[in-house]
Enzyme design. Structure first.
Site, mmCIF file in Angstrom:
data_model
loop_
_atom_site.group_PDB
_atom_site.id
_atom_site.type_symbol
_atom_site.label_atom_id
_atom_site.label_comp_id
_atom_site.label_asym_id
_atom_site.label_seq_id
_atom_site.Cartn_x
_atom_site.Cartn_y
_atom_site.Cartn_z
ATOM 1 N N ASP A 43 -3.299 -0.040 -0.389
ATOM 2 C CA ASP A 43 -4.015 0.647 0.691
ATOM 3 C C ASP A 43 -3.057 1.071 1.800
ATOM 4 O O ASP A 43 -3.463 1.717 2.771
ATOM 5 C CB ASP A 43 -5.164 -0.204 1.233
ATOM 6 C CG ASP A 43 -4.736 -1.558 1.777
ATOM 7 O OD1 ASP A 43 -3.518 -1.853 1.755
ATOM 8 O OD2 ASP A 43 -5.609 -2.323 2.223
ATOM 9 N N SER A 44 -1.761 0.758 1.622
ATOM 10 C CA SER A 44 -0.719 1.292 2.499
ATOM 11 C C SER A 44 -0.716 2.808 2.486
ATOM 12 O O SER A 44 -0.130 3.443 3.385
ATOM 13 C CB SER A 44 0.653 0.764 2.063
ATOM 14 O OG SER A 44 0.850 0.931 0.666
ATOM 15 N N ASP A 82 -5.320 -2.255 -4.774
ATOM 16 C CA ASP A 82 -5.837 -2.945 -3.590
ATOM 17 C C ASP A 82 -7.324 -2.702 -3.401
ATOM 18 O O ASP A 82 -7.816 -1.579 -3.608
ATOM 19 C CB ASP A 82 -5.119 -2.432 -2.325
ATOM 20 C CG ASP A 82 -3.919 -3.259 -1.946
ATOM 21 O OD1 ASP A 82 -3.832 -4.420 -2.389
ATOM 22 O OD2 ASP A 82 -3.070 -2.757 -1.194
ATOM 23 N N LYS A 110 -6.289 -6.610 -6.023
ATOM 24 C CA LYS A 110 -5.688 -7.474 -5.003
ATOM 25 C C LYS A 110 -6.511 -7.417 -3.734
ATOM 26 O O LYS A 110 -6.951 -6.335 -3.323
ATOM 27 C CB LYS A 110 -4.252 -7.045 -4.694
ATOM 28 C CG LYS A 110 -3.578 -7.898 -3.597
ATOM 29 C CD LYS A 110 -2.117 -7.543 -3.411
ATOM 30 C CE LYS A 110 -1.910 -6.294 -2.611
ATOM 31 N NZ LYS A 110 -2.336 -6.423 -1.190
ATOM 32 N N GLU A 112 -6.883 -9.510 0.367
ATOM 33 C CA GLU A 112 -6.175 -10.323 1.340
ATOM 34 C C GLU A 112 -6.996 -11.536 1.769
ATOM 35 O O GLU A 112 -8.220 -11.452 1.914
ATOM 36 C CB GLU A 112 -5.849 -9.479 2.582
ATOM 37 C CG GLU A 112 -4.962 -8.285 2.278
ATOM 38 C CD GLU A 112 -4.716 -7.403 3.491
ATOM 39 O OE1 GLU A 112 -4.098 -6.332 3.331
ATOM 40 O OE2 GLU A 112 -5.141 -7.771 4.617
ATOM 41 N N GLU A 179 3.493 -12.114 2.422
ATOM 42 C CA GLU A 179 4.041 -11.089 3.316
ATOM 43 C C GLU A 179 4.433 -11.671 4.665
ATOM 44 O O GLU A 179 3.653 -12.356 5.314
ATOM 45 C CB GLU A 179 3.035 -9.948 3.522
ATOM 46 C CG GLU A 179 3.573 -8.850 4.432
ATOM 47 C CD GLU A 179 2.733 -7.586 4.429
ATOM 48 O OE1 GLU A 179 3.080 -6.651 5.177
ATOM 49 O OE2 GLU A 179 1.733 -7.528 3.683
#
Length: 265
Positions: A43-44, A82, A110, A112, A179
Site C-alpha cells: 500500500d506504499s 497488502d 499482509k 499490520e 519495520e
C-alpha cells in the site's frame, strides 16, 4: 513457482530472502529477471505512485487492481498483497477483502499489527488464506504513533513486539515484516520466535530484507528513509533497473545490506 516452503528452505540454509515492492507488470518483469524471491504489492503505492503523504487513502479496489497487474507478469516469485487501512476491522470484512486479493493473484496477504488482530489472522488462516504479519513501525497507524519513528527502543515496547510476534506465530503466521526497530530486537525475534522475519530498517539479522522499489532506484520524491539505499546510483557501469535490483539481491545475500548506516540501534 516459489512457495512458502521454499522460503523455509532458504532460512534453513541461512540464505537471506529478498523482497521488493512492485505495483505494475513492467517493474515486475525486472524483479523476476533479477531473481527476487518475494514481490510485495504494497500500500506504499499510495505515497510513491499516488502522491499521498501516507498509505491511509489506499482502497481495497486499488490494491486489487495493482495486484492483478503484478500477477499477470509474475512468473516465479511469491506474491504478497497488502490489506489497506480499515480493510480488516472484523473477521467477516477481513475474509471478504483477503479473498478478493487472493482472487486477484496474491499467494498471501499482509496486514499490520498484533494484539486484537491476532484473531483476524487466525480466522484467515482457518479459511486457507496465508498471512504475513507486520510489526514495529506501522504506516497505517502513523498518526497514533506520532510519526515515522523507530519503535521498540524501550523495554516495555520491545516486549509487546516480541509478544505479538509469538502470538501471530502461534496461530500460523509464517512470515512477519519487522519495520524500523532496533537491530538487536529484530535479531532476538528472529532467533527466538519460530517465524521468518523480513526486515526494513531492522538490521541484517532478519531472515530477509524488503525495500520499496522506488527507493532502491532513487525515484521516490522527497527525503529517502534512513534504512533505504539507492542501488542504481551506486552502479559504476551498466546502470539499468535490472542491474540495480541484482545489486540489491547480491548485497542482501552477502550480508552487505543493511549495514550500520541503514539500521537502528
Amino acid at each position: 513457482m516459489i512457495t512458502i516452503n521454499d522460503l523455509h528452505k532458504l532460512k534453513e540454509r541461512n540464505e537471506k530472502i529478498t523482497v521488493l515492492t512492485a505495483y505494475d507488470a513492467s517493474f515486475t518483469k525486472h524483479l523476476e529477471q533479477a531473481g527476487v524471491e518475494v514481490i510485495l504489492v504494497g500500500d506504499s503505492l499510495g505515497m510513491v505512485m499516488q502522491g499521498h503523504d501516507s498509505t491511509l487513502p489506499v482502497t481495497v479496489d486499488e490494491m486489487v487492481y495493482h495486484t492483478k497487474m503484478v500477477s499477470r507478469a509474475r512468473e516465479n516469485a511469491l506474491l504478497i498483497a497488502d490489506m489497506p487501512y480499515h480493510s480488516y476491522l472484523d473477521k467477516a470484512q477481513a475474509l471478504n477483502n483477503a479473498r478478493r486479493l487472493m482472487e486477484a493473484g496474491a499467494d498471501m496477504v499482509k496486514f499490520e499489527g498484533g494484539g486484537q488482530f491476532v484473531s483476524i489472522a487466525a480466522h484467515l488462516i482457518k479459511h486457507n488464506i496465508p498471512v504475513c504479519g507486520h510489526l514495529g513501525l506501522l504506516p497505517q497507524s502513523v498518526k497514533e504513533l506520532g510519526g515515522y519513528k523507530v519503535q521498540g527502543r524501550e523495554q516495555s515496547a520491545a516486549s509487546i513486539i516480541i509478544e505479538d510476534a509469538q502470538a501471530l506465530t502461534a496461530v500460523g503466521v509464517e512470515l512477519i515484516v519487522l519495520e524500523c526497530i532496533p537491530q538487536q530486537l529484530a535479531k532476538r525475534i528472529t532467533d527466538e520466535v519460530d517465524v521468518m522475519t523480513i526486515g526494513i530498517g531492522a538490521g541484517v539479522d532478519c531472515s530477509g530484507q524488503v525495500l520499496v522499489l522506488y527507493d532502491l532506484l532513487g525515484i521516490t520524491p522527497g527525503k529517502r528513509p534512513k534504512f533505504s539505499k539507492n542501488f542504481l546510483a551506486e552502479l559504476d557501469k551498466n546502470k539499468s533497473i535490472t542491474a540495480a535490483i541484482e545489486a540489491y539481491v547480491t548485497a542482501v545475500k552477502n550480508l552487505d545490506f543493511p549495514d550500520e548506516e541503514h539500521s537502528f540501534n
